[in-house]
Design a protein around this motif. Sequence first.
Motif, mmCIF file in Angstrom:
data_model
loop_
_atom_site.group_PDB
_atom_site.id
_atom_site.type_symbol
_atom_site.label_atom_id
_atom_site.label_comp_id
_atom_site.label_asym_id
_atom_site.label_seq_id
_atom_site.Cartn_x
_atom_site.Cartn_y
_atom_site.Cartn_z
ATOM 1 N N ASN A 1 -23.971 62.799 1.808
ATOM 2 C CA ASN A 1 -23.092 62.663 0.732
ATOM 3 C C ASN A 1 -22.617 64.207 -0.094
ATOM 4 O O ASN A 1 -21.512 64.264 -0.611
ATOM 5 C CB ASN A 1 -23.800 61.816 -0.550
ATOM 6 C CG ASN A 1 -23.752 60.402 -0.268
ATOM 7 O OD1 ASN A 1 -22.803 59.897 0.123
ATOM 8 N ND2 ASN A 1 -24.932 59.905 -0.261
ATOM 9 N N GLN A 2 -23.640 65.265 0.329
ATOM 10 C CA GLN A 2 -23.263 66.455 0.000
ATOM 11 C C GLN A 2 -22.061 66.858 0.946
ATOM 12 O O GLN A 2 -21.140 67.619 0.024
ATOM 13 C CB GLN A 2 -24.407 67.380 0.107
ATOM 14 C CG GLN A 2 -25.664 67.081 -0.784
ATOM 15 C CD GLN A 2 -26.715 68.096 -0.167
ATOM 16 O OE1 GLN A 2 -26.695 68.841 -0.426
ATOM 17 N NE2 GLN A 2 -27.805 67.313 0.334
ATOM 18 N N ILE A 3 -21.719 66.735 2.090
ATOM 19 C CA ILE A 3 -20.876 66.923 2.791
ATOM 20 C C ILE A 3 -19.591 66.119 2.247
ATOM 21 O O ILE A 3 -18.324 66.783 2.113
ATOM 22 C CB ILE A 3 -21.024 66.785 4.386
ATOM 23 C CG1 ILE A 3 -22.127 67.668 4.781
ATOM 24 C CG2 ILE A 3 -19.874 67.071 5.214
ATOM 25 C CD1 ILE A 3 -22.823 67.416 6.244
ATOM 26 N N ARG A 4 -19.550 65.265 2.112
ATOM 27 C CA ARG A 4 -18.329 64.129 1.663
ATOM 28 C C ARG A 4 -17.944 64.740 0.260
ATOM 29 O O ARG A 4 -16.709 64.714 -0.009
ATOM 30 C CB ARG A 4 -18.728 62.678 1.751
ATOM 31 C CG ARG A 4 -17.915 61.971 1.109
ATOM 32 C CD ARG A 4 -16.576 61.980 1.791
ATOM 33 N NE ARG A 4 -15.523 61.125 0.799
ATOM 34 C CZ ARG A 4 -14.776 61.657 -0.033
ATOM 35 N NH1 ARG A 4 -14.766 62.893 -0.312
ATOM 36 N NH2 ARG A 4 -13.681 60.892 -0.821
ATOM 37 N N ASN A 5 -18.704 65.050 -0.471
ATOM 38 C CA ASN A 5 -18.578 65.541 -1.802
ATOM 39 C C ASN A 5 -18.080 66.944 -2.015
ATOM 40 O O ASN A 5 -17.580 67.555 -3.082
ATOM 41 C CB ASN A 5 -19.597 65.263 -2.770
ATOM 42 C CG ASN A 5 -19.563 63.817 -3.134
ATOM 43 O OD1 ASN A 5 -18.703 62.993 -3.206
ATOM 44 N ND2 ASN A 5 -20.757 63.054 -3.028
ATOM 45 N N PHE A 6 -18.350 67.695 -0.919
ATOM 46 C CA PHE A 6 -17.828 69.054 -0.736
ATOM 47 C C PHE A 6 -16.308 69.293 -1.256
ATOM 48 O O PHE A 6 -15.510 68.258 -0.766
ATOM 49 C CB PHE A 6 -17.993 69.777 0.624
ATOM 50 C CG PHE A 6 -18.306 71.403 0.461
ATOM 51 C CD1 PHE A 6 -19.275 71.789 0.331
ATOM 52 C CD2 PHE A 6 -16.879 72.028 0.659
ATOM 53 C CE1 PHE A 6 -19.373 73.173 -0.142
ATOM 54 C CE2 PHE A 6 -17.000 73.529 0.686
ATOM 55 C CZ PHE A 6 -18.125 73.936 0.346
ATOM 56 N N PRO A 7 -16.055 70.167 -2.019
ATOM 57 C CA PRO A 7 -14.506 70.220 -2.720
ATOM 58 C C PRO A 7 -13.527 70.406 -1.274
ATOM 59 O O PRO A 7 -13.774 71.191 -0.169
ATOM 60 C CB PRO A 7 -14.633 71.717 -3.065
ATOM 61 C CG PRO A 7 -15.667 71.855 -3.700
ATOM 62 C CD PRO A 7 -16.827 71.300 -2.717
#
Length: 98
Positions: free
Chosen positions: A27-33
């Motif tokens: 989720n952190q990767i997916r939500n990276f700008p």
Amino acid sequence: MLVRIVKLSFHEENIPSFLENFELVKNQIRNFPGNRLLELYQDKNNASIFFTYSYWESEEDLENYRKSDLFNEVWDFTKKLFNDKPEAWSVDKLASLI
């Protein structure tokens, strides 16, 4: 839209560690700008081979991710699990039929 495809090959005993870590960071990767999609695939014939597909708004967005603390943490953990050198491709999507 830039598509990033990464082939990852793991020692069989390291697959659970990879999958557990992916679950924690996906989720952190997916939500990276700039990230618009993140998918993980496992090869049907060789369970030790995985592919990540990620869609990025621009090459600059991908580079910002690759220079980030998040990427460094993920990569430092993951690269210890490999049984072969990873391969990566950056491609332009030309067509999509759904």
